[in-house]
Motif scaffolding. Structure first.
Motif, mmCIF file in Angstrom:
data_model
loop_
_atom_site.group_PDB
_atom_site.id
_atom_site.type_symbol
_atom_site.label_atom_id
_atom_site.label_comp_id
_atom_site.label_asym_id
_atom_site.label_seq_id
_atom_site.Cartn_x
_atom_site.Cartn_y
_atom_site.Cartn_z
ATOM 1 N N ILE A 27 66.483 48.773 28.233
ATOM 2 C CA ILE A 27 65.195 48.776 28.857
ATOM 3 C C ILE A 27 64.172 47.564 29.026
ATOM 4 O O ILE A 27 63.919 47.162 27.887
ATOM 5 C CB ILE A 27 64.541 50.014 28.674
ATOM 6 N N TYR A 28 64.127 47.084 30.052
ATOM 7 C CA TYR A 28 62.771 46.198 30.157
ATOM 8 C C TYR A 28 61.810 46.846 30.473
ATOM 9 O O TYR A 28 61.748 47.594 31.820
ATOM 10 C CB TYR A 28 63.178 45.109 31.119
ATOM 11 N N SER A 29 60.674 46.669 29.787
ATOM 12 C CA SER A 29 59.315 47.633 30.043
ATOM 13 C C SER A 29 58.262 46.815 30.113
ATOM 14 O O SER A 29 57.784 46.083 29.214
ATOM 15 C CB SER A 29 59.317 48.658 28.999
ATOM 16 N N TYR A 30 57.240 47.183 31.201
ATOM 17 C CA TYR A 30 55.883 46.851 31.159
ATOM 18 C C TYR A 30 54.947 47.689 30.411
ATOM 19 O O TYR A 30 53.828 47.303 30.278
ATOM 20 C CB TYR A 30 55.536 46.561 32.549
ATOM 21 N N ARG A 31 55.606 48.899 30.016
ATOM 22 C CA ARG A 31 54.829 49.835 29.288
ATOM 23 C C ARG A 31 54.860 49.796 27.798
ATOM 24 O O ARG A 31 56.070 49.488 27.495
ATOM 25 C CB ARG A 31 55.210 51.366 29.874
ATOM 26 N N GLN A 32 53.928 50.073 27.112
ATOM 27 C CA GLN A 32 53.763 49.857 25.737
ATOM 28 C C GLN A 32 54.917 50.470 24.973
ATOM 29 O O GLN A 32 54.939 51.772 25.483
ATOM 30 C CB GLN A 32 52.436 49.900 25.155
ATOM 31 N N PRO A 33 55.778 49.997 24.185
ATOM 32 C CA PRO A 33 56.755 50.746 23.602
ATOM 33 C C PRO A 33 56.425 52.254 22.969
ATOM 34 O O PRO A 33 57.213 53.218 22.940
ATOM 35 C CB PRO A 33 57.504 49.927 22.425
ATOM 36 N N GLU A 34 55.198 52.296 22.456
ATOM 37 C CA GLU A 34 54.678 53.534 21.636
ATOM 38 C C GLU A 34 54.528 54.587 22.675
ATOM 39 O O GLU A 34 54.624 55.792 22.378
ATOM 40 C CB GLU A 34 53.467 53.366 20.826
#
Length: 342
Positions: A27-34
């Motif tokens: 997963i490539y994410s712009y949303r913070q991992p937590e």
């Protein structure tokens, strides 16, 4: 600098060309991992598939393009319709026609070609002073009324949250009307656009303005901020007004997902996307980020319910996104970021 989050498995940060086991999804994410970790934990528990996450605060499209056909990216997670459209137009997504996903996610929150899908929504609402504003209803159109001269605060007019709203005005009223509206709106500003959504609430508490544009979820984040408890005071100083509840509804934006163009673990990626579109996952996600699930009937958290009932604008987000360029040009044309005339 790109910042990579720790990968949520025994592996380290992902690199192009890496080989992955059959039981993984990248997963490539712009949303913070937590914020997405509880979702991924639930997915792994249900399927046994390990999730690997690379967090990027910018440059996601550029990175995937640079990695080319060997990119390990399977699923893209991001916030804001602008970034979803950017991913599609940047050529890093592929269409997904999936009966489960299409059943769970209403058409207005899906790309017509299947290149992106909304998961949660947030309203672009009006923050109003509890002490100085007696109104309980308002429209976006009213924000250009001279009665609000010197009373409104906003962040940068070119910020994607504001451009999304202005694009919706273009979609509903046309460019000519929106230009005139923006001129009136500009003259009602208390100062030059500045800060972020939370700081607009702070400015209202300080008496610098009576109204501001802001996203709903920031109110939940402020209300529950134990690390910076002063933000609870900012949130307590405002009430949320949902614009246009009597007609077209309040403008909403989305967090969403897309299937990466060269997904090496496509089957697992589709399983993840099916899971994320489910009512269970949308409820978990919405609870974490103080947003609204897109699935009809799925419940938001108690904190979000306390904001009041939202009637989302039914206009497809793809139609709104198509007017973003015009909206951006109008912001510059009227000099919105210069603030009100003296």
């Amino acid at each position: 600098m790109l910042r990579a989050a720790a990968v949520f498995s025994a592996t380290t940060v992902m690199g192009a060309g890496a080989a992955w086991a059959d039981g993984e999804v990248n997963i490539y994410s712009y949303r913070q991992p937590e914020l997405i970790q509880p979702l991924l934990d639930a997915f792994t528990k249900e399927t046994g598939i390990t999730t690997n996450v690379l967090f990027l605060d910018k440059g996601l499209v550029e990175r995937i393009n640079a990695e080319g056909a060997n990119s390990p990216a399977d699923v893209i997670l991001t916030v804001d319709i602008a970034r979803l459209v950017e991913a599609k137009e940047g050529g890093v997504t592929q269409p997904l026609q999936n009966e489960t996903v299409n059943k769970d996610i209403p058409a207005q929150y899906r790309d017509p070609d299947g290149d992106w899908f909304g998961l949660t929504t947030r309203g672009r609402v009006v923050y109003a002073s509890k002490d100085r504003v007696s109104l309980d209803t308002i429209t976006y159109e009213e924000l250009a009324d001279p009665k609000w001269k010197g009373k409104i605060c906003i962040r940068d007019g070119q910020h994607s949250y504001n451009i999304g709203l202005f694009a919706s005005m273009v979609a509903h009223h046309g460019a000519e009307y929106t230009e005139t509206w923006l001129k009136g709106f500009k003259e009602n500003l208390a100062r030059k656009p500045d800060g972020n959504d939370r700081s607009q609430a702070k400015s209202i508490m300080a008496g610098e303005c009576d109204l501001a544009l802001g996203n709903t979820y920031y109110v939940g984040l402020m209300q529950t901020n134990e690390k910076e408890p002063e933000q609870k005071e900012w949130a307590n100083a405002i009430k949320i007004l949902f614009p246009n509840t009597a007609d077209r509804g309040t403008h909403v934006n989305i967090s969403g997902m897309a299937l990466a163009k060269n997904a090496p673990n496509k089957d697992n990626a589709v399983k993840l996307m099916e899971f994320l579109s489910s009512g269970e996952a949308q409820t978990i996600y919405a609870e974490q980020v103080f947003e609204y699930p897109v699935m009809p009937g799925a419940e938001p958290s108690d904190i979000v319910k306390a904001f009041g009932e939202i009637k989302p604008d039914a206009l497809p987000l793809a139609d709104i996104a198509a007017n973003r360029k015009i909206a951006s040009e109008l912001v510059d044309k009227v000099g919105l970021n210069e603030g009100p005339s003296m």
